[in-house]
Write a protein that holds these residues in place. Structure first.
Motif, PDB file in Angstrom:
ATOM      1  N   ILE A 387       0.845  -1.187   0.000  1.00  0.00           N
ATOM      2  CA  ILE A 387       0.000   0.000   0.000  1.00  0.00           C
ATOM      3  C   ILE A 387       0.889   1.248   0.000  1.00  0.00           C
ATOM      4  CG2 ILE A 387      -2.019  -0.995   1.161  1.00  0.00           C
ATOM      5  CD1 ILE A 387      -0.957   0.158   3.773  1.00  0.00           C
ATOM      6  N   GLY A 400      -3.260   8.022  -7.108  1.00  0.00           N
ATOM      7  CA  GLY A 400      -4.251   6.989  -7.373  1.00  0.00           C
ATOM      8  C   GLY A 400      -4.670   6.905  -8.823  1.00  0.00           C
ATOM      9  N   PRO A 406      -3.235   0.348  -3.744  1.00  0.00           N
ATOM     10  CA  PRO A 406      -4.119   1.127  -2.862  1.00  0.00           C
ATOM     11  C   PRO A 406      -3.359   2.241  -2.146  1.00  0.00           C
ATOM     12  CG  PRO A 406      -4.458  -1.225  -2.539  1.00  0.00           C
ATOM     13  CD  PRO A 406      -3.245  -1.092  -3.404  1.00  0.00           C
ATOM     14  N   GLY A 425      -9.764   2.233   1.741  1.00  0.00           N
ATOM     15  CA  GLY A 425      -8.826   2.131   0.636  1.00  0.00           C
ATOM     16  C   GLY A 425      -8.036   0.841   0.586  1.00  0.00           C
ATOM     17  N   ARG A 428      -8.527  -3.492  -1.826  1.00  0.00           N
ATOM     18  CA  ARG A 428      -7.873  -4.263  -2.895  1.00  0.00           C
ATOM     19  C   ARG A 428      -6.630  -5.007  -2.429  1.00  0.00           C
ATOM     20  NH1 ARG A 428      -6.898   0.262  -7.230  1.00  0.00           N
ATOM     21  NH2 ARG A 428      -6.784   1.538  -5.351  1.00  0.00           N
TER      22      ARG A 428
END
Length: 435
Positions: A387, A400, A406, A425, A428
């Protein structure tokens, strides 16, 4: 740098301040090495040193801006990387803000430019107007191909989901859990709560859990960064915000003013300078600026709750927003807090280079912003994170758009580690990281 301003010119406080800034520049050119637009374009006029010469010439000669000067100054992101690099302490931020104000006062932009800039100034700082605009963008998306290029750019940045007003937007008090250790005001913001209300929700939950009472004051609106960087000479929102926060300071008191968007933090911390000549507000603005803190500064003071631990072993690429690392000079707090919470923090190559968001830059300069966004995403992806974490909603939106990894706000991860809900967020990440 030698200057030749007249005594009459120096009687203007803004000119006087700019003259002091100009005199600090020694032409060394170190700033060119870290300027994103010079990196992309290789034009001296698109470097801080080049823009300093352009602004000096306009101000010193007291003449209107030319089309060429407007072009090169408009291309500046105000990322302030040059200020971090400069060995002479040139306060480029205040100089370029003065240059932009001079442009708006003396240069007649083409009608489409004026309309676009007015639209941004009249919509983005107001949450309900922005929500309505996003709903309109959603309805207009099927017709994107036939719309003017400017509108296409704006539609491409508009999210598919529009959040309704949240409880955190209304004035009120969110009490501390257990004994009160601190009383803080919070800047709710304008764009952020519309795009991602979960950020302020996470900040308030975590602050309350740590013993901080959070106050959302009536009368506080947009920080004013957006219109200020569009060249509006008088801060449109600074005065009302200062008055509203000072009512709290002079009432029950505030230990800090917490800001969860680093771009807003840079601006509020500069209120003392912006309003330094205001007969009524100068002292109060300086007080407000001294109280302004990024959320990670306050969390570092309070410390994370005992037992706070990352629910999953995630590799986090930390993106330090320009307003965080160059504007506020905050480097350690976000990283240290993420590490203390058990996340593996990865450093991103070219971390000092802007992602291209820069307020409305990705709308007004989409080509350059697109190149910077793609470059930033490539550098982030090179460290193979699970992330991305950052402290600015503009960066979250811009990055993004350029990667499938993410991206969440730093405080959402910290709240999650301290017992809060999983950030939206992270949806995923589940398929790639074991629970």
């Amino acid at each position: 740098m030698q200057t030749n301003f007249t005594l009459a010119q120096l009687a203007d406080p803004d000119v006087n301040e700019s003259e002091k800034i100009l005199r600090k520049c020694v032409h060394c050119g170190f700033c060119t090495a870290t300027c994103p637009t010079y990196l992309l374009l290789g034009d001296e006029r698109d470097s801080p040193r080049g823009r300093i010469y352009l602004i000096k010439d306009m101000l010193e000669n007291g003449r209107p801006a030319t089309e060429a000067e407007v072009t090169h100054i408009d291309r500046c992101l105000s990322c302030l990387s040059c200020m971090t690099t400069c060995p002479s302490g040139v306060h480029y931020m205040h100089l370029v803000d003065h240059g932009r104000a001079h442009i708006e006062q003396t240069y007649q932009r083409p009608l489409p430019d004026r309309m676009q800039r007015k639209l941004l100034a009249e919509v983005l700082p107001y949450r309900n107007r922005f929500r309505a605009a996003l709903l309109g963008a959603k309805a207009g998306r099927p017709f994107k191909a036939v719309l003017p290029k400017r509108l296409q750019t704006m539609l491409s940045l508009a999210p598919g989901k529009v959040h309704p007003p949240s409880r955190q937007e209304r004035p009120g008090v969110f009490p501390a859990e257990g004994p009160r250790r601190m009383r803080v005001g919070m800047l709710v913001g304008c764009v952020q709560p519309v795009l991602n209300p979960g950020i302020n929700e996470a900040a308030i939950r975590l602050l309350n859990r740590l013993g901080a009472e959070v106050v959302v004051s009536a009368g506080v609106g947009c920080c004013g960064a957006l219109t200020h960087h569009l060249g509006h000479h008088e801060p449109d929102f600074a005065g009302p915000n200062v008055r509203a926060w000072m009512r709290e300071v002079e009432g029950e008191g505030l230990d800090a003013i917490v800001i969860t968007a680093s771009g807003c933090g840079t601006t509020v911390k500069d209120y003392g300078f912006m309003l330094r000549e205001h007969p009524e507000l100068a002292e109060k603005a300086a007080k407000v600026s001294s109280l302004a803190k990024d959320i990670t500064e306050v969390l570092a003071m309070l410390g994370l709750p005992e037992g706070a631990k990352a629910p999953r072993p995630l590799k986090v690429a930390y993106h330090s927003a320009c307003s965080m690392q160059h504007g506020q000079k905050l480097h350690r707090p976000p990283r240290d807090l993420l590490k203390a919470a058990g996340f593996q923090v990865l450093e991103v190559p070219e971390g000092h280079i802007c992602c291209g968001s820069a307020g409305t830059y990705n709308i007004l300069q989409p080509e350059l912003a697109g190149q910077l966004g793609a470059r930033k995403a490539m550098n982030i992806e090179s460290v193979r994170p699970d992330i991305i974490a950052t402290g600015n909603i503009g960066c979250m939106t811009q990055i993004g758009q350029n990667t499938g990894i993410p991206i969440v706000h730093t405080v959402e991860l910290l709240d999650w580690a301290a017992g809060g809900p999983e950030p939206e967020g992270l949806a995923r990440v589940g398929d790639r990281v074991p629970a």
